[in-house]
Scaffold this motif. Structure first.
Motif, mmCIF file in Angstrom:
data_model
loop_
_atom_site.group_PDB
_atom_site.id
_atom_site.type_symbol
_atom_site.label_atom_id
_atom_site.label_comp_id
_atom_site.label_asym_id
_atom_site.label_seq_id
_atom_site.Cartn_x
_atom_site.Cartn_y
_atom_site.Cartn_z
ATOM 1 N N ASP A 128 -44.309 19.705 3.405
ATOM 2 C CA ASP A 128 -44.488 18.459 2.044
ATOM 3 C C ASP A 128 -43.911 17.099 2.798
ATOM 4 O O ASP A 128 -42.586 17.314 3.114
ATOM 5 N N GLN A 129 -44.420 16.184 2.447
ATOM 6 C CA GLN A 129 -44.114 14.990 3.112
ATOM 7 C C GLN A 129 -42.628 14.350 2.424
ATOM 8 O O GLN A 129 -41.611 14.106 2.998
ATOM 9 N N ALA A 130 -42.732 14.199 1.040
ATOM 10 C CA ALA A 130 -41.871 13.845 0.285
ATOM 11 C C ALA A 130 -40.643 14.629 0.062
ATOM 12 O O ALA A 130 -39.555 14.316 0.158
ATOM 13 N N ARG A 131 -40.864 15.862 -0.219
ATOM 14 C CA ARG A 131 -39.783 16.809 -0.613
ATOM 15 C C ARG A 131 -39.891 18.400 0.136
ATOM 16 O O ARG A 131 -40.250 19.223 -0.595
ATOM 17 N N PRO A 132 -39.807 18.517 1.285
ATOM 18 C CA PRO A 132 -39.976 19.795 2.079
ATOM 19 C C PRO A 132 -39.193 20.732 1.282
ATOM 20 O O PRO A 132 -37.932 20.554 1.377
ATOM 21 N N LEU A 133 -39.823 21.862 1.066
ATOM 22 C CA LEU A 133 -39.151 23.062 0.364
ATOM 23 C C LEU A 133 -38.354 22.456 -0.815
ATOM 24 O O LEU A 133 -37.391 23.366 -1.290
ATOM 25 N N GLY A 134 -38.725 21.426 -1.399
ATOM 26 C CA GLY A 134 -37.917 20.994 -2.517
ATOM 27 C C GLY A 134 -38.286 21.776 -3.789
ATOM 28 O O GLY A 134 -39.365 22.435 -4.012
ATOM 29 N N GLN A 135 -37.459 21.913 -4.748
ATOM 30 C CA GLN A 135 -37.549 22.871 -5.964
ATOM 31 C C GLN A 135 -38.673 22.193 -6.813
ATOM 32 O O GLN A 135 -38.669 20.816 -7.024
ATOM 33 N N ASP A 136 -39.645 22.836 -7.185
ATOM 34 C CA ASP A 136 -40.856 22.325 -7.991
ATOM 35 C C ASP A 136 -40.430 22.605 -9.503
ATOM 36 O O ASP A 136 -40.656 23.844 -9.994
ATOM 37 N N PRO B 264 -27.298 19.098 -5.626
ATOM 38 C CA PRO B 264 -28.349 19.140 -4.686
ATOM 39 C C PRO B 264 -28.269 21.072 -4.373
ATOM 40 O O PRO B 264 -27.477 21.677 -4.576
ATOM 41 N N ASN B 265 -29.427 21.293 -3.612
ATOM 42 C CA ASN B 265 -29.509 22.749 -3.501
ATOM 43 C C ASN B 265 -29.218 23.220 -2.078
ATOM 44 O O ASN B 265 -28.864 22.548 -0.977
ATOM 45 N N ASN B 266 -28.604 24.605 -2.150
ATOM 46 C CA ASN B 266 -28.286 25.150 -0.876
ATOM 47 C C ASN B 266 -29.016 26.398 -0.923
ATOM 48 O O ASN B 266 -29.145 26.896 -1.735
ATOM 49 N N PRO B 267 -29.438 26.440 0.236
ATOM 50 C CA PRO B 267 -29.401 25.951 1.735
ATOM 51 C C PRO B 267 -30.418 24.925 2.077
ATOM 52 O O PRO B 267 -30.191 24.613 3.293
ATOM 53 N N THR B 268 -30.901 24.305 1.411
ATOM 54 C CA THR B 268 -32.095 23.387 1.784
ATOM 55 C C THR B 268 -31.603 21.886 1.708
ATOM 56 O O THR B 268 -32.207 20.796 2.504
ATOM 57 N N ARG C 147 -35.141 14.849 19.072
ATOM 58 C CA ARG C 147 -35.644 16.118 19.722
ATOM 59 C C ARG C 147 -36.737 16.824 19.351
ATOM 60 O O ARG C 147 -37.193 17.825 19.506
ATOM 61 N N GLY C 148 -37.476 16.177 18.271
ATOM 62 C CA GLY C 148 -38.542 16.293 17.595
ATOM 63 C C GLY C 148 -38.434 17.503 16.377
ATOM 64 O O GLY C 148 -39.320 18.018 16.256
ATOM 65 N N LEU C 149 -37.187 17.757 16.136
ATOM 66 C CA LEU C 149 -36.894 18.911 15.109
ATOM 67 C C LEU C 149 -36.946 18.314 13.553
ATOM 68 O O LEU C 149 -36.460 17.042 13.287
ATOM 69 N N GLN C 150 -37.493 18.929 12.950
ATOM 70 C CA GLN C 150 -37.815 18.530 11.672
ATOM 71 C C GLN C 150 -36.373 18.902 10.578
ATOM 72 O O GLN C 150 -35.617 19.812 10.672
ATOM 73 N N VAL C 151 -35.784 17.712 10.008
ATOM 74 C CA VAL C 151 -34.713 17.832 9.439
ATOM 75 C C VAL C 151 -34.889 17.515 7.682
ATOM 76 O O VAL C 151 -35.516 16.548 7.650
ATOM 77 N N ILE C 152 -34.725 18.635 6.970
ATOM 78 C CA ILE C 152 -34.751 18.310 5.553
ATOM 79 C C ILE C 152 -33.916 17.136 4.887
ATOM 80 O O ILE C 152 -32.575 17.244 5.321
ATOM 81 N N PRO C 153 -34.636 16.129 4.540
ATOM 82 C CA PRO C 153 -33.616 14.994 3.892
ATOM 83 C C PRO C 153 -32.299 15.653 3.104
ATOM 84 O O PRO C 153 -32.607 16.578 2.084
ATOM 85 N N SER C 154 -31.090 15.635 3.483
ATOM 86 C CA SER C 154 -30.131 16.058 2.744
ATOM 87 C C SER C 154 -29.112 15.265 1.859
ATOM 88 O O SER C 154 -28.940 14.248 2.393
ATOM 89 N N LEU D 86 -26.984 20.094 6.909
ATOM 90 C CA LEU D 86 -28.410 19.769 7.271
ATOM 91 C C LEU D 86 -29.123 21.321 7.256
ATOM 92 O O LEU D 86 -28.628 22.107 7.864
ATOM 93 N N CYS D 87 -30.379 21.161 6.854
ATOM 94 C CA CYS D 87 -31.186 22.380 6.895
ATOM 95 C C CYS D 87 -32.539 22.083 8.041
ATOM 96 O O CYS D 87 -33.075 20.896 7.601
ATOM 97 N N ILE D 88 -32.599 22.768 9.079
ATOM 98 C CA ILE D 88 -33.226 22.158 10.359
ATOM 99 C C ILE D 88 -34.430 23.350 10.650
ATOM 100 O O ILE D 88 -33.968 24.401 10.728
ATOM 101 N N GLN D 89 -35.422 22.777 10.849
ATOM 102 C CA GLN D 89 -36.685 23.512 11.209
ATOM 103 C C GLN D 89 -36.368 23.785 12.771
ATOM 104 O O GLN D 89 -36.431 22.653 13.479
ATOM 105 N N VAL D 90 -36.278 24.963 13.462
ATOM 106 C CA VAL D 90 -36.204 25.020 14.819
ATOM 107 C C VAL D 90 -37.418 25.912 15.556
ATOM 108 O O VAL D 90 -37.958 26.678 14.758
ATOM 109 N N PRO D 91 -37.627 25.569 16.837
ATOM 110 C CA PRO D 91 -38.999 26.237 17.519
ATOM 111 C C PRO D 91 -38.484 27.516 18.269
ATOM 112 O O PRO D 91 -39.182 28.063 18.941
ATOM 113 N N LEU D 92 -37.606 28.294 17.454
ATOM 114 C CA LEU D 92 -37.349 29.635 17.890
ATOM 115 C C LEU D 92 -36.706 30.443 16.651
ATOM 116 O O LEU D 92 -36.486 29.661 15.945
ATOM 117 N N PRO D 93 -37.002 31.718 16.653
ATOM 118 C CA PRO D 93 -36.487 32.302 15.391
ATOM 119 C C PRO D 93 -34.952 31.895 15.226
ATOM 120 O O PRO D 93 -33.996 31.913 15.953
#
Ligand SMILES: *Cc1c(COP(=O)(O)O)cnc(C)c1O
Length: 380
Positions: free
Chosen positions: A147-155, A175-179, A307-314, A319-326
């Motif tokens: 989601d552009q505006a609020r990735p993983l944001g509480q709905d 704010p939420n932990n862990p996002t 480095r092309g990693l997605q960081v959820i606005p914190s 920071l909650c970061i999407q990473v290209p490996l588990p």
């Protein structure tokens, strides 16, 4: 226990469904395991510049009184919190960490079969408290990760839609932990005003001191309007005192009176009470902590995005970061290099990690090590 019964058969319903809380890996353990001298821990959202010096200074005086029980009412700390929040002592519950206040709310209000509602990717303690009470957990979906505006944001609409006749308690961290996501005042208040009267809401503001955002408000301002609302806060994050265990809840005096019935008489120790009082007035430390956090957040976010990693606005100190490996693999690879982060597999976010914002030097070492790990795996 006689020969035919095991503790597993005697234990209260619900306890067997609890997976024990996974704390951040302790520094000493990692140092020993990997034979490392220096460890950087960015796993538990601790303040990288330490504890409030005023709070530490206050501890000295208390050491002469440790032969006495602490003030069971916590009068001095409550008075300081009245000054800080504007709420008189009959609105305040002190806890051995805000976790204890969250736990008290569960013990006081939840019956077996009640539904406890919270969003996916919420703080682990909520599910422990709900399960311990034999309550049924209902999770609401968040906005998707892309989601552009609020990735993983509480709905909030999804939460509202999940409310039933059986819903007793809703947990919302803001704010939420862990996002690290934030809910703004207007939609959150609108949400509260649409809830039926039989629903309590615990608004967990463990990170509220870090928030800088137009349209954000602490839920403290709404307690008179919503007597079913409980706001919790902590000295563990900004004030740098997680080792002492002290937090608080603010709620309508009727709710506070009920919590007080189940509160252990001396739940907050003397040192924690004295440190709390001093920490609230340590404006220099507070300002310094916020400055270090903000600069670190800007620098780290920039480095990660480069480095092309997605960081959820914190809006927090992590920071909650999407990473290209588990995330688990990244966690282990960094651990070997002496950096402890939090992989979010237990939060069902296997491709994300949570990293506490550290000092400038810690942040740089983290990014250098991340680069090394990504390069090693051909992911850079
Ligand atoms: C850290 C944290 C807490 C509580 O911490 P205590 O040390 O028990 O006060 C509560 N809620 C959230 C969301 C947290 O991240």
């Amino acid at each position: 226990m006689n020969d035919n019964t095991s503790a597993q058969q005697l234990v209260r319903q619900g306890i067997l469904n609890i997976a024990p809380y996974t704390p951040g890996k302790p520094i000493a353990e990692v140092a020993k395991e990997y034979g490392l001298d220096e460890i950087i821990k960015l796993a538990s959202n601790e303040n990288p510049i330490g504890s409030s010096p005023k709070a530490l200074a206050a501890l000295g005086d208390v050491s002469n009184t440790l032969f006495q029980y602490p003030d069971g009412k916590g009068s001095a700390l409550k008075a300081a919190l009245t000054e800080h929040t504007g709420y008189a002592e009959e609105w305040i519950t002190l806890g051995n960490g805000s976790d204890e206040v969250i736990n008290m709310v569960g013990s006081a209000f939840l019956n077996e079969g009640d539904e406890v509602l919270f969003s996916d990717y919420s703080f682990e303690v909520y599910s422990i408290v709900a399960k311990a009470a034999g309550a049924t957990i209902v999770n609401a979906a968040t906005f998707p990760g892309d989601d552009q505006a609020r990735p993983l944001g509480q709905d909030l609409d999804a939460l509202l839609a999940a409310v039933t006749d059986k819903t007793k308690l809703i947990f919302i961290a803001n704010p939420n932990n862990p996002t690290g996501n934030l809910l703004l005042a207007e939609p959150l208040k609108a949400f509260l005003s649409q809830l039926p009267k039989h629903v309590m809401v615990l608004l967990d503001e463990a990170y509220y001191e870090y928030v800088e955002a137009d349209g954000f408000e602490s839920g403290l301002a709404w307690l008179r309007e919503f007597p079913n609302l409980i706001v919790t806060r902590t000295f563990s994050k900004l004030y740098g005192l997680p080792g002492l265990r002290v937090g608080y809840g603010i709620a309508h005096p009727e709710v506070t009176g009920l919590l007080n019935r189940i509160r252990q008489p001396f739940n907050v120790n003397s040192m924690a009470q004295a440190a709390g009082v001093a920490a609230l007035t340590d404006l220099e430390f507070i300002e310094q902590s916020l400055t270090v956090n903000k600069a670190g957040m800007t620098w780290l976010t920039g480095a990660l995005e480069q480095r092309g990693l997605q960081v959820i606005p914190s809006y927090t100190n992590f920071l909650c970061i999407q990473v290209p490996l588990p995330g688990k693999d990244l966690f282990e690879a960094l651990l070997k290099r002496g950096i402890i982060i939090r992989d979010l597999t237990s939060y069902e976010l296997p491709n994300y990690v949570r990293v506490t914002i550290g000092t400038p030097a810690q942040n740089e070492t983290f990014i250098d090590s991340l680069d090394a790990v990504l390069a090693e795996r051909g992911l850079a």
